[in-house]
Every structure is written in structure tokens, then in C-alpha cells.
Design a protein around this motif. Structure first.
Motif, mmCIF file in Angstrom:
data_model
loop_
_atom_site.group_PDB
_atom_site.id
_atom_site.type_symbol
_atom_site.label_atom_id
_atom_site.label_comp_id
_atom_site.label_asym_id
_atom_site.label_seq_id
_atom_site.Cartn_x
_atom_site.Cartn_y
_atom_site.Cartn_z
ATOM 1 N N UNK A 1 10.179 -13.492 -16.409
ATOM 2 C CA UNK A 1 10.128 -12.789 -15.134
ATOM 3 C C UNK A 1 9.944 -11.282 -15.359
ATOM 4 N N UNK A 2 9.041 -10.710 -14.572
ATOM 5 C CA UNK A 2 8.886 -9.261 -14.489
ATOM 6 C C UNK A 2 9.399 -8.848 -13.119
ATOM 7 N N UNK A 3 10.208 -7.811 -13.084
ATOM 8 C CA UNK A 3 10.794 -7.356 -11.827
ATOM 9 C C UNK A 3 10.283 -5.958 -11.521
ATOM 10 N N UNK A 4 9.717 -5.782 -10.338
ATOM 11 C CA UNK A 4 9.282 -4.458 -9.907
ATOM 12 C C UNK A 4 10.086 -4.058 -8.678
ATOM 13 N N UNK A 5 10.620 -2.851 -8.708
ATOM 14 C CA UNK A 5 11.396 -2.336 -7.597
ATOM 15 C C UNK A 5 10.624 -1.256 -6.885
ATOM 16 N N UNK A 6 10.476 -1.378 -5.572
ATOM 17 C CA UNK A 6 9.655 -0.449 -4.807
ATOM 18 C C UNK A 6 10.506 0.319 -3.803
ATOM 19 N N UNK A 7 9.950 1.427 -3.343
ATOM 20 C CA UNK A 7 10.703 2.301 -2.460
ATOM 21 C C UNK A 7 11.109 1.659 -1.157
ATOM 22 N N UNK A 8 10.156 1.022 -0.455
ATOM 23 C CA UNK A 8 10.469 0.507 0.877
ATOM 24 C C UNK A 8 10.256 -0.995 1.025
ATOM 25 N N UNK A 9 9.557 -1.625 0.067
ATOM 26 C CA UNK A 9 9.287 -3.057 0.215
ATOM 27 C C UNK A 9 10.176 -3.926 -0.654
ATOM 28 N N UNK A 10 11.222 -3.332 -1.266
ATOM 29 C CA UNK A 10 12.234 -4.125 -1.943
ATOM 30 C C UNK A 10 11.902 -4.478 -3.377
ATOM 31 N N UNK A 11 12.461 -5.614 -3.826
ATOM 32 C CA UNK A 11 12.330 -6.082 -5.203
ATOM 33 C C UNK A 11 11.340 -7.242 -5.247
ATOM 34 N N UNK A 12 10.409 -7.186 -6.190
ATOM 35 C CA UNK A 12 9.440 -8.261 -6.371
ATOM 36 C C UNK A 12 9.708 -8.941 -7.710
ATOM 37 N N UNK B 1 9.684 -12.094 -3.066
ATOM 38 C CA UNK B 1 10.115 -10.775 -2.639
ATOM 39 C C UNK B 1 11.532 -10.808 -2.095
ATOM 40 N N UNK B 2 12.345 -9.820 -2.511
ATOM 41 C CA UNK B 2 13.686 -9.643 -1.984
ATOM 42 C C UNK B 2 13.681 -8.362 -1.163
ATOM 43 N N UNK B 3 13.974 -8.487 0.108
ATOM 44 C CA UNK B 3 14.008 -7.316 0.971
ATOM 45 C C UNK B 3 15.300 -6.536 0.729
ATOM 46 N N UNK B 4 15.157 -5.263 0.448
ATOM 47 C CA UNK B 4 16.319 -4.405 0.250
ATOM 48 C C UNK B 4 16.049 -3.067 0.915
ATOM 49 N N UNK C 1 20.858 -13.384 -8.460
ATOM 50 C CA UNK C 1 20.416 -14.437 -9.370
ATOM 51 C C UNK C 1 18.896 -14.440 -9.334
ATOM 52 N N UNK C 2 18.255 -14.024 -10.417
ATOM 53 C CA UNK C 2 16.804 -13.901 -10.438
ATOM 54 C C UNK C 2 16.115 -15.227 -10.182
ATOM 55 N N UNK C 3 16.678 -16.310 -10.667
ATOM 56 C CA UNK C 3 15.993 -17.595 -10.575
ATOM 57 C C UNK C 3 16.176 -18.280 -9.232
ATOM 58 N N UNK C 4 17.145 -17.854 -8.421
ATOM 59 C CA UNK C 4 17.355 -18.487 -7.111
ATOM 60 C C UNK C 4 16.263 -18.122 -6.096
ATOM 61 N N UNK C 5 15.913 -16.853 -5.822
ATOM 62 C CA UNK C 5 16.781 -15.680 -6.027
ATOM 63 C C UNK C 5 17.755 -15.549 -4.857
ATOM 64 N N UNK D 1 0.844 -1.179 0.000
ATOM 65 C CA UNK D 1 0.000 0.000 0.000
ATOM 66 C C UNK D 1 0.892 1.246 0.000
ATOM 67 N N UNK D 2 0.591 2.147 -0.892
ATOM 68 C CA UNK D 2 1.289 3.437 -0.953
ATOM 69 C C UNK D 2 2.807 3.283 -1.085
ATOM 70 N N UNK D 3 3.227 2.336 -1.917
ATOM 71 C CA UNK D 3 4.657 2.116 -2.158
ATOM 72 C C UNK D 3 4.842 1.935 -3.661
ATOM 73 N N UNK D 4 5.090 2.991 -4.407
ATOM 74 C CA UNK D 4 5.060 2.957 -5.869
ATOM 75 C C UNK D 4 6.082 2.014 -6.487
ATOM 76 N N UNK D 5 5.721 1.500 -7.689
ATOM 77 C CA UNK D 5 6.686 0.806 -8.526
ATOM 78 C C UNK D 5 7.626 1.849 -9.109
#
Length: 204
Positions: free
Chosen positions: A137-148, A159-162, A195-199, A122-126
């Protein structure tokens, strides 16, 4: 407002915060196509479209939304033979009939073939969008919730927490490069390889 250029075709795609998508011919300046996604409520400033991105095949367009959605538009059908820039991919198999009922709307454009929904966001833009060359694979990077990392065929995510992302790019062979805020007040550990496939992270 966001824009992206498909260099091979010379087509520029733009999207407004309210969801108006337009395709332009950069040589002639002519508008080729215009369509509307679900209107982002003007009264709710946190709801808006934040990113547009062409896929490597040039036939699809991704639109990122602040409420955990990625819209996939099909601008052209796959040729009977292999595509000029690669084989037919899972993106070409997306079926608009499988769009969740809650994401369908009146006057929905025929180009809309999928809506990837992350109900936890919620309220965390792509802020960033990418697609690996084989279209799996489609990768979306968000401000606070990391990489999806979205599996296009199953429309499920990992989800990858970053920390806060500044940049992201998909490379060959399932490589993902991300630029993110450092844990410390210096320039260390800002560039990471995945590694996207691991990830899994490869190195920093």
C-alpha cells in the motif's frame, strides 16, 4: 522543494517544484543521480511537485504532484534473494509498460515504473506520502481531499475523508496514524488511528 533521507544508505533525495529529482551521498556531498519528471508548467502556479519519499526497502522513491498523481521511481532492482530490509514486495513487480499512455512522455527516465493517477483531484497537493513495510500500500495525504490508500498491485485507491492533514505515518501491521485539524477550536480528536486494510478508524 522537498527532500527525504534514506538513513540506511545515506542517500538524500530532493525534488524541485518543477520536477527535477536528484540523489545525493550525504557523506561525500556528491550528486549520484539526476533525472527529470514531466515539467510542471511555470505559468500554472497550481501545478507543482510537492513531496518526495523513500519506500522502506530503499529501492523506490515516491513523488507527489499537485494534480492527483504519485510517481514511482525504481532506483535499484530487487536482489535475487530476499532484500536486506525485507522480502521482495509488489513495488518490485511494477511494470513501466503499464504506465497509462496519457502519462508517458518524451525522454521518460528508465527509473519511472508507475504513475498513480487520481483524475478527481485538482490543485490539491500530496502533502504527505507513506508506504507500509510490505510494499502493498502507498498512502498519500492531501490538504482537503483526505487520505488515499493505493493498492500497489492493482493501482486502485480507497479514499478516507478527513479534515486538513498535518502529519501521517504508517506503522506495523497496517496501522496508520494521522494528525488532522479538529472539528472544534480545541485540541480534541486531532490524532486518529486507522486500519489500512479495512480501512476503518480504530480510535482517536
Amino acid at each position: 522543494f522537498s527532500s527525504d533521507l534514506d538513513a540506511a544508505s545515506g542517500r538524500l533525495a530532493t525534488v524541485t517544484m518543477e520536477g527535477v529529482v536528484e540523489i545525493w551521498d550525504v557523506q561525500t556531498g556528491a550528486k549520484i543521480r539526476s533525472l527529470a519528471l514531466p515539467l510542471a508548467a511555470a505559468a500554472k502556479s497550481e501545478e507543482h511537485y510537492s513531496r518526495v519519499k523513500y519506500t522502506p526497502d530503499g529501492r523506490h522513491l515516491l513523488l507527489g504532484h499537485s494534480q492527483g498523481r504519485v510517481y514511482v521511481l525504481r532506483l535499484a532492482s530487487a536482489p535475487i534473494k530476499s532484500a536486506p530490509r525485507g522480502e521482495i514486495t509488489p513495488l518490485d513487480a511494477l511494470d513501466p509498460k503499464l504506465i497509462p499512455a496519457a502519462e508517458q512522455y518524451k525522454d521518460q527516465p528508465k527509473e519511472l515504473v508507475a504513475v498513480l493517477v487520481d483524475s478527481e483531484v485538482k490543485n490539491d497537493p500530496n502533502r504527505l506520502l507513506a508506504v507500509i513495510a510490505d510494499g502493498t500500500r502507498i498512502i498519500s495525504g492531501r490538504g482537503s481531499s483526505g487520505i488515499h490508500l493505493w493498492n500497489v498491485s492493482t493501482q486502485t485507491k480507497v479514499q478516507i475523508k478527513t479534515r486538513k492533514l498535518f502529519g501521517m505515518a504508517a506503522g506495523p501491521g497496517g496501522l496508520l496514524v494521522s494528525a488532522q485539524d479538529s472539528e472544534f477550536n480545541d485540541d480534541s480528536n486531532r490524532i486518529k488511528f486507522w486500519d489500512i486494510f479495512a480501512p476503518a478508524p480504530l480510535k482517536s
